[in-house]
Design a protein around this motif. Structure first.
Motif, PDB file in Angstrom:
ATOM      1  N   MET A   1       0.759  -1.204  -0.052  1.00 25.04           N
ATOM      2  CA  MET A   1      -0.033  -0.062   0.009  1.00 25.04           C
ATOM      3  C   MET A   1       0.766   1.225   0.062  1.00 25.04           C
ATOM      4  O   MET A   1       0.211   2.299  -0.487  1.00 25.04           O
ATOM      5  CB  MET A   1      -1.002  -0.001   1.299  1.00 25.04           C
ATOM      6  N   LYS A   2       1.981   1.217   0.545  1.00 29.77           N
ATOM      7  CA  LYS A   2       2.863   2.367   0.508  1.00 29.77           C
ATOM      8  C   LYS A   2       3.297   2.689  -0.844  1.00 29.77           C
ATOM      9  O   LYS A   2       3.510   3.698  -1.324  1.00 29.77           O
ATOM     10  CB  LYS A   2       4.122   2.182   1.489  1.00 29.77           C
ATOM     11  N   PHE A   3       3.498   1.634  -1.796  1.00 30.47           N
ATOM     12  CA  PHE A   3       3.942   1.880  -3.058  1.00 30.47           C
ATOM     13  C   PHE A   3       2.418   2.165  -3.930  1.00 30.47           C
ATOM     14  O   PHE A   3       2.567   3.152  -4.776  1.00 30.47           O
ATOM     15  CB  PHE A   3       4.398   0.598  -3.642  1.00 30.47           C
ATOM     16  N   SER A   4       1.469   1.529  -3.625  1.00 25.93           N
ATOM     17  CA  SER A   4       0.173   1.531  -4.475  1.00 25.93           C
ATOM     18  C   SER A   4      -0.738   2.892  -4.173  1.00 25.93           C
ATOM     19  O   SER A   4      -1.034   3.456  -4.971  1.00 25.93           O
ATOM     20  CB  SER A   4      -0.622   0.232  -4.417  1.00 25.93           C
ATOM     21  N   VAL A   5      -0.526   3.152  -2.896  1.00 22.70           N
ATOM     22  CA  VAL A   5      -1.321   4.360  -2.498  1.00 22.70           C
ATOM     23  C   VAL A   5      -0.396   5.692  -2.181  1.00 22.70           C
ATOM     24  O   VAL A   5      -0.462   6.666  -2.620  1.00 22.70           O
ATOM     25  CB  VAL A   5      -2.204   3.941  -1.292  1.00 22.70           C
ATOM     26  N   GLY A   6       0.699   5.272  -1.085  1.00 22.79           N
ATOM     27  CA  GLY A   6       1.542   6.326  -0.779  1.00 22.79           C
ATOM     28  C   GLY A   6       2.499   6.918  -1.929  1.00 22.79           C
ATOM     29  O   GLY A   6       2.494   8.076  -1.929  1.00 22.79           O
ATOM     30  N   GLY A   7       2.896   5.934  -2.716  1.00 21.95           N
ATOM     31  CA  GLY A   7       3.640   6.370  -3.726  1.00 21.95           C
ATOM     32  C   GLY A   7       2.923   7.497  -4.563  1.00 21.95           C
ATOM     33  O   GLY A   7       3.352   8.754  -4.990  1.00 21.95           O
ATOM     34  N   PRO A   8       1.798   7.285  -5.322  1.00 22.32           N
ATOM     35  CA  PRO A   8       0.901   8.166  -6.157  1.00 22.32           C
ATOM     36  C   PRO A   8       0.650   9.503  -5.308  1.00 22.32           C
ATOM     37  O   PRO A   8       0.701  10.485  -5.958  1.00 22.32           O
ATOM     38  CB  PRO A   8      -0.100   7.414  -6.397  1.00 22.32           C
ATOM     39  N   LEU A   9       0.483   9.174  -4.058  1.00 19.53           N
ATOM     40  CA  LEU A   9      -0.102  10.447  -3.260  1.00 19.53           C
ATOM     41  C   LEU A   9       1.155  11.479  -3.160  1.00 19.53           C
ATOM     42  O   LEU A   9       0.994  12.643  -3.548  1.00 19.53           O
ATOM     43  CB  LEU A   9      -0.422   9.970  -1.714  1.00 19.53           C
ATOM     44  N   LYS A  10       2.303  11.090  -2.945  1.00 15.36           N
ATOM     45  CA  LYS A  10       3.431  11.746  -2.765  1.00 15.36           C
ATOM     46  C   LYS A  10       4.044  12.376  -4.061  1.00 15.36           C
ATOM     47  O   LYS A  10       4.348  13.555  -4.237  1.00 15.36           O
ATOM     48  CB  LYS A  10       4.641  10.926  -2.211  1.00 15.36           C
ATOM     49  N   LEU A  11       3.643  11.550  -5.279  1.00 19.97           N
ATOM     50  CA  LEU A  11       4.167  11.870  -6.657  1.00 19.97           C
ATOM     51  C   LEU A  11       3.055  13.122  -6.871  1.00 19.97           C
ATOM     52  O   LEU A  11       3.503  13.969  -7.410  1.00 19.97           O
ATOM     53  CB  LEU A  11       4.030  10.978  -7.509  1.00 19.97           C
ATOM     54  N   VAL A  12       1.876  13.100  -6.806  1.00 16.72           N
ATOM     55  CA  VAL A  12       0.908  13.762  -7.241  1.00 16.72           C
ATOM     56  C   VAL A  12       0.636  15.109  -6.497  1.00 16.72           C
ATOM     57  O   VAL A  12       0.913  16.183  -6.918  1.00 16.72           O
ATOM     58  CB  VAL A  12      -0.496  13.031  -7.410  1.00 16.72           C
TER      59      VAL A  12
END
Length: 278
Positions: A1-12
């Protein structure tokens, strides 16, 4: 979830973070945060290397059907812990027990002392039952956290989020070992909670309101209801006034028509007299 949710959140959204060094690399700790948005529980874990466990109502995990299973899987993946709110004391006791269990495993436990999201962006009085009792029962340090501008990303009623940078300020850990063994003293619980809320206020820069957010929401709802009722009464009064005006205008038209007909009849009779006389 850190990659699938957290990653996009930080990127966007590119959230900025201050005080990340105040999060211990290991061992139990309580993250006590203000609560501005549903997204708070996603942005905070997204910027941390460690897992953060929050509590959520059990209904999110027990809804039947494909959608229910997907919702349950999502909340489990982002570190939400189901809490059964039924029973005599409901969510409070369940949350305390769940929080202690998480801390006993040496993990991070996140909670919102206000008990609910702020209805207007201000910081409200913390509820002492959960935060203080978990802190004293576990002996874990309390780390104050301030979420900044998360309520502006997706205000209530808005479907599409606004692209902007939210912020997270993490304060220094607070040690409450001086209150050890005093978890049943309501004055101690209140003092501990107020100290944490004061630190959150300093970090967030929010205006502090010394009432519970739930009470504020009731006041706002009652004010909105009163305003709606007043608007309804005003509209009703306008309609009544309009109907009365239309009635008076109609009556005036009838009287004017009668007067015109009377004058016309009188003129006709006068004309006939003049013809008869001639």
């Amino acid at each position: 979830m850190k990659f699938s949710v957290g990653g996009p959140l930080k990127l966007v959204f590119r959230p900025w973070v201050e005080g990340l060094e105040n999060i211990p690399a290991d061992g139990p700790a309580i993250l006590a945060s203000n609560h501005l948005s549903f997204s708070d529980s996603f942005f905070l874990p997204a910027v941390l290397d460690r897992k953060v466990t929050f509590i959520a109502k059990a209904e999110y995990f027990t809804t039947p059907g494909i959608k229910g299973r997907m919702t349950a899987a999502f909340f489990k993946g982002v570190g939400q812990l189901p809490v059964d709110r039924s029973g005599a004391r409901g969510a409070g006791e369940a949350a305390i027990k769940s929080g202690i269990e998480v801390l006993e495993r040496g993990e991070l436990f996140g909670l919102y002392p206000e008990g609910t999201r702020s209805p207007d962006g201000r910081l409200y009085r913390g509820k002492p039952g959960g935060l203080a009792r978990v802190a004293l029962a576990s002996g874990a340090p309390v780390i104050p956290v301030a979420m900044i501008d998360t309520e502006k990303i997706q205000p209530p009623g808005k479907v599409m989020p606004k692209l902007m940078r939210p912020g997270i300020r993490i304060g220094k850990p607070l040690d409450f070992s001086r209150y050890s063994g005093m978890e049943h003293d309501r004055f101690v619980l209140r003092a501990l909670t107020d100290e944490v809320m004061y630190e959150i206020m300093k970090l967030s820069g929010q205006e502090y309101v010394d009432i519970y957010a739930t009470a504020a929401k009731r006041q706002i709802a009652e004010a909105a209801k009163a305003q709606k009722q007043a608007q309804k009464e005003a509209e009703q009064a306008d309609k009544e006034a309009q109907r009365e005006a239309e009635k008076e205008a109609e009556q005036a038209d009838k009287e004017a028509q009668k007067e015109a007909e009377k004058e016309a009849e009188q003129a006709r009779q006068q004309a006939e007299k003049e013809r008869s006389g001639s």
